[in-house]
Design an enzyme around this catalytic site. Structure first.
Site, PDB file in Angstrom:
ATOM      1  N   LEU A 583       0.817  -1.211   0.000  1.00  0.00           N
ATOM      2  CA  LEU A 583       0.000   0.000   0.000  1.00  0.00           C
ATOM      3  C   LEU A 583       0.849   1.258   0.000  1.00  0.00           C
ATOM      4  O   LEU A 583       0.450   2.284  -0.530  1.00  0.00           O
ATOM      5  CB  LEU A 583      -0.923   0.007   1.220  1.00  0.00           C
ATOM      6  N   GLY A 584       2.012   1.220   0.634  1.00  0.00           N
ATOM      7  CA  GLY A 584       2.850   2.403   0.714  1.00  0.00           C
ATOM      8  C   GLY A 584       4.114   2.111   1.490  1.00  0.00           C
ATOM      9  O   GLY A 584       4.338   0.991   1.962  1.00  0.00           O
ATOM     10  N   VAL A 591       3.872  -0.456   4.374  1.00  0.00           N
ATOM     11  CA  VAL A 591       2.505  -0.866   4.696  1.00  0.00           C
ATOM     12  C   VAL A 591       2.067  -1.855   3.625  1.00  0.00           C
ATOM     13  O   VAL A 591       2.092  -1.538   2.432  1.00  0.00           O
ATOM     14  CB  VAL A 591       1.538   0.335   4.722  1.00  0.00           C
ATOM     15  N   LYS A 622       1.809  -2.968   8.998  1.00  0.00           N
ATOM     16  CA  LYS A 622       2.936  -2.055   9.011  1.00  0.00           C
ATOM     17  C   LYS A 622       4.169  -2.845   9.435  1.00  0.00           C
ATOM     18  O   LYS A 622       4.170  -3.481  10.490  1.00  0.00           O
ATOM     19  CB  LYS A 622       2.697  -0.907   9.989  1.00  0.00           C
ATOM     20  N   ASP A 726      -3.528  14.886  10.287  1.00  0.00           N
ATOM     21  CA  ASP A 726      -3.609  14.602   8.846  1.00  0.00           C
ATOM     22  C   ASP A 726      -4.996  14.075   8.490  1.00  0.00           C
ATOM     23  O   ASP A 726      -5.136  13.101   7.771  1.00  0.00           O
ATOM     24  CB  ASP A 726      -2.529  13.590   8.453  1.00  0.00           C
TER      25      ASP A 726
END
Length: 864
Positions: A583-584, A591, A622, A726
């Site tokens: 995902l990132g 992730v 994570k 955020d």
């Protein structure tokens, strides 16, 4: 050692079913992973506007690629290997606001071999893609359908603007399937009374149509879009019934009773299986195939092998759901396959076909692996690859060469293992040695007065000629970094642009500079010239999530108390986590989207997961990288302890951990509908038109329900004195029932890199969602989260069709915060979305109040 070899070979097996929604990684134009020599062009205006300068967010040379002013110019990029291309991002020539050229529209050509070029068209047949409207903002365009290619050309449409310049980034992921073309009979039209007219042709096929047959191309069977159970329904496009399926009628193909398809691959592969997504709506005469026979051709110039693989399916007359049918291919080696799919009913329809394979494996290697007693049970079936029917026959004269190759591979593996162990030993010694205080490790104070936020800038390895691009001085994959006017790169200079801010600070006796206010000389209220209490009136510590995610700002006392506690989350068997997508990522972590087998049973009663009857569930994992520093490791453990405190229906929860061994992992919830930004941007507001044309839609009540859930989750965080920092639709996940859970993955995803901005000496910040005091004073409180909530509401009621303040550059957004501080009526607010009720827009305006006391609280927002 034999088991180690086996693991390497198993890891090489391709899992080829690609989800375009997750296959969106930057391919390397911006960060330099695509080298200059791979970027060419038909022409260039000057040497300083050559194709090597066509890199998104870069200002080298004269700032972009600029061709000669004529038609048919193109920028060509060699991606190095077959790639599943899903997104294209473009910019104009900025050059610190002196550039004036950009492409208002462009077309795409692509080639899988560098010889035969094809023109991309969207699902409605249009070739032209809308480009840029100014010189600085990047425009991201999703490709529907995606492109499987190695070479890509961008052709500016010069009729709209004779002089153009472009900067580019390409997004996608490797095409591990290896398929380069398939051939089949063309699809057919289903007529009443069997159903309403349903056109079952392969509408995006990019090969040749001749004599009612398709060959030499690819199309809907490899676009990653899986058809629905009802083939008359389509997923998201304004298209005709049956669009998602490629289908044939039995009697239209003569008396043969089957559909024959040929598949050609980029190289010879050892095929383990084929997956065919097939419709089974038997009430309309549609069923999965009854059997399939596949023949293999080792090389293009050789003949088909005589012995096929035959597979018989189990027909299902009870469940009309479409499904993947997995056909085992027994590790047969080939470069081409010919498969005959036999009808089980009047119609047969496919929406996706993918192949799983291994690279060519020497028969002697497979034989050695079978001798491993620890792996014998796992690889019994692998012995078939050593038989003559599973690979080409090997002559006895080749045996010494094969043995020599195997011995060489084993020696190389031994050397690699030795080097890894040695490096680990050296790293442990270095960690214990005294260290100097480096510039990268300096703690920076950004906030003022009571809400002191401590940012620990993670150490960054220095760039060297041998360092991989991912270890650059910044994290270019996941940050938006512009070369700004120097006054914006220096926080002190920014304050000097606002003399009123400097004078106010002095008048309040705050003293000190912008970056380090003297917190001993003022009260929490003096800096804001009002007596309104702060919602999080305590020192808070911001832990930068090691994955690059934002992580909450947490009261310092909470962090201190958690540091002394053991981890309360249960240890989950890591072998039950099955990787699906990345995902990132950030500097020290990643992730991943994973399946967690047996997780509901593991968590037991009170599990937050829905009952799945033993089936695996999707989770976000994570993971700390192996090269993470000891400081990052400690922060990761603190992040786990903080996450374990959160328990609310609208907040992503920590489910379990894997910390008994490296790499350290935390497992959190993940929602099957992904993030709210992506979900809403693919939908329209509900109407009779959307119902009539099966267009994905949401109702106004759905949007209001989403807003209430976000407010409820933020009320819970505020009750703990946690500050999110955020809040945005990209950080809200949702499930099929439109339940919202607030998360913190947005910063780690390259898809949203343009939502973040870096001022030198500060963390990457989502300035378009931030309150003015957060940007100018570094002050983050629940009140600044309320401001971000107002922007999130605005996103929801614009269906995420545009970025907040889309007409302003990043620099102008920062300047606009100065107008909010001055409060002289010159500040620019977001406009009222057409879908938004007036009373709700009034609430947004209250969220953006200049003074904290004028903003609502989350507790007040959630009251009936």
């Amino acid at each position: 050692m034999h088991l180690f070899l086996l693991l390497i070979l198993q890891a090489a097996a391709a899992f080829a079913q690609i989800d375009p929604a997750h296959c969106r990684y930057a391919l390397g134009m911006e960060d330099g992973r695509i080298p200059d020599e791979a970027i060419t062009a038909s022409s260039q205006w000057y040497e300083t506007t050559g194709p090597q300068y066509a890199r998104l967010n870069q200002e080298k040379g004269d700032g972009a690629w600029c061709p000669e002013p004529s038609d048919s110019q193109y920028l060509q990029v060699d991606l190095g290997k077959l790639t599943f291309l899903t997104v294209v991002g473009t910019q104009g020539r900025y050059v610190q606001n002196s550039g004036k050229e950009f492409a208002r529209a462009y077309r795409l050509n692509y080639s899988r071999d560098g010889l035969l070029w094809k023109s991309w068209r969207n699902r409605l047949g249009n070739e032209v893609i809308e480009g840029n409207k100014n010189t600085y903002a990047s425009v991201i365009n999703d490709l529907h359908p995606p492109i499987i290619t190695r070479y890509i050309r961008l052709l500016p449409v010069t009729k709209l603007s004779p002089t153009v310049c472009m900067r580019v980034e390409l997004y996608g992921c490797p095409w591990e399937d290896g398929l380069i073309s398939y051939s089949a009979p063309e699809g057919q039209l289903m007529m009443p009374p069997a159903s309403p007219n349903a056109c079952l042709n392969d509408s995006t096929y990019d090969g040749v149509h001749e004599r009612r047959r398709l060959f030499g191309g690819m199309g809907q069977l490899t676009d990653g879009v899986i058809g629905l159970d009802d083939f008359l329904m389509t997923r998201q496009y304004h298209v005709w019934p049956g669009y998602d399926y490629f289908g044939w009628k039995n009697d239209s193909l003569g008396t043969q009773g089957y559909v024959e398809m040929e598949f050609v691959f980029d190289k010879q592969r050892n095929f383990t299986s084929m997956k065919v997504h097939s419709n089974n709506m038997f009430s309309r005469g549609v069923k999965i195939f009854s059997s399939v026979s596949c023949w293999f051709k080792p090389r293009l110039i050789s003949s088909w092998e005589a012995a096929p693989v035959v597979f018989n399916t189990v027909l299902d007359d009870k469940n009309p759901s479409a499904r993947y049918v997995t056909v085992p291919l027994n590790r047969r080696a080939a470069k081409s396959l010919r498969c005959r799919f036999f009808f089980a009913d009047m119609w047969m329809m496919f929406s996706e076909i993918s192949f799983q394979s291994e690279d060519a494996i020497l028969p002697t290697q497979m034989t050695l692996m079978v001798t491993s007693p620890t792996a014998k049970d796992e690889i019994t079936t692998a012995t078939t690859a050593a038989s003559p029917s599973a690979s080409y026959p090997q002559e006895d004269s080749n045996t010494p060469i094969l043995i020599g190759c195997l011995v060489t591979i084993i020696l190389l593996l031994v050397i690699i293992i030795f080097l890894i162990l040695w490096c680990q030993y050296v790293c442990k010694v270095l960690e214990k040695a005294p260290r100097r205080i480096l510039d990268e490790e300096v703690t920076v104070r950004l906030s003022s007065c009571s809400d002191t936020i401590i940012l620990q800038t993670p150490p960054v390895p220095p760039r060297s000629s041998h360092a991989p691009s991912g270890l650059a001085n910044s994290d270019p994959h996941y940050e938006r970094v512009f070369l700004l006017d120097p006054q914006y790169q220096n926080p002190a200079a920014l304050r000097n642009k606002l003399p009123e801010l400097s004078q106010s600070a002095e008048a309040s006796a705050c003293g000190g500079g912008y970056a380090e206010p003297d917190v001993t000389q003022c009260t929490p209220h003096q800096c804001f010239h009002n007596s309104a209490p702060h919602y999080a009136e305590t020192d808070i510590v911001r832990l930068q999530g090691v994955t690059g995610s934002n992580m909450y700002a947490v009261p310092a006392l909470t962090v201190d108390s958690l540091t002394r506690k053991d981890i309360s989350a249960a240890e989950f068997p890591r072998q039950q986590l099955i990787f699906r997508e990345k995902l990132g990522e950030g500097q020290f972590g990643e992730v991943h989207l994973c399946e967690a087998e047996g997780l509901p049973e593991f968590l037991g009663e009170g599990s937050p997961l829905p009952e799945r009857n033993g089936c695996s569930v999707l989770v976000a994992v994570k993971q700390l990288r192996a090269d993470a520093t000891s400081q990052a490791r400690n922060d990761f453990l603190k992040e786990i302890k903080i996450m374990s405190r959160l328990n609310d229906p609208n907040i992503i929860r920590l489910l379990c951990v894997c910390v008994s061994s490296d790499p350290l992992c935390m497992v959190t919830e993940y929602m099957e509908n992904g993030d709210l930004n992506m979900f809403l941007s693919q939908r329209e507001i509900e109407s009779t038109l959307t119902h009539a044309n099966n267009i994905p839609s949401v109702s106004l009540s759905d949007l209001l329900h989403m807003a209430v859930q976000i407010s409820s989750g933020m009320k819970y965080l505020a009750s703990l004195n946690f500050v999110h920092r955020d809040l945005a639709t990209r950080n809200c996940l949702l499930d099929r029932r439109l339940t919202i859970k607030i998360a913190d993955f947005g910063m780690s995803r390259n898809l949203y890199s343009s939502d973040y901005y870096r001022i030198q000496g500060r963390a990457v910040l989502p300035i378009r969602w931030m309150a003015w005091e957060s940007i100018l004073l570094g002050k983050f409180t629940t009140a600044s989260d309320v401001w971000a909530f107002g922007v999130t509401l605005w996103e929801i009621f614009t269906l995420c069709k545009e970025q907040p303040y889309s007409l302003l550059s990043d620099e102008q957004v920062i300047e606009n915060t100065g107008e909010f501080f001055r409060n002289q009526g010159r500040q620019i607010f977001l406009y009222a979305p057409p879908l938004c009720p007036p009373s709700l827009f009034e609430l947004m305006m209250r969220c953006w109040g200049r003074d904290i006391s004028d903003r609502p609280t989350f507790e007040g927002l959630t009251k009936p």
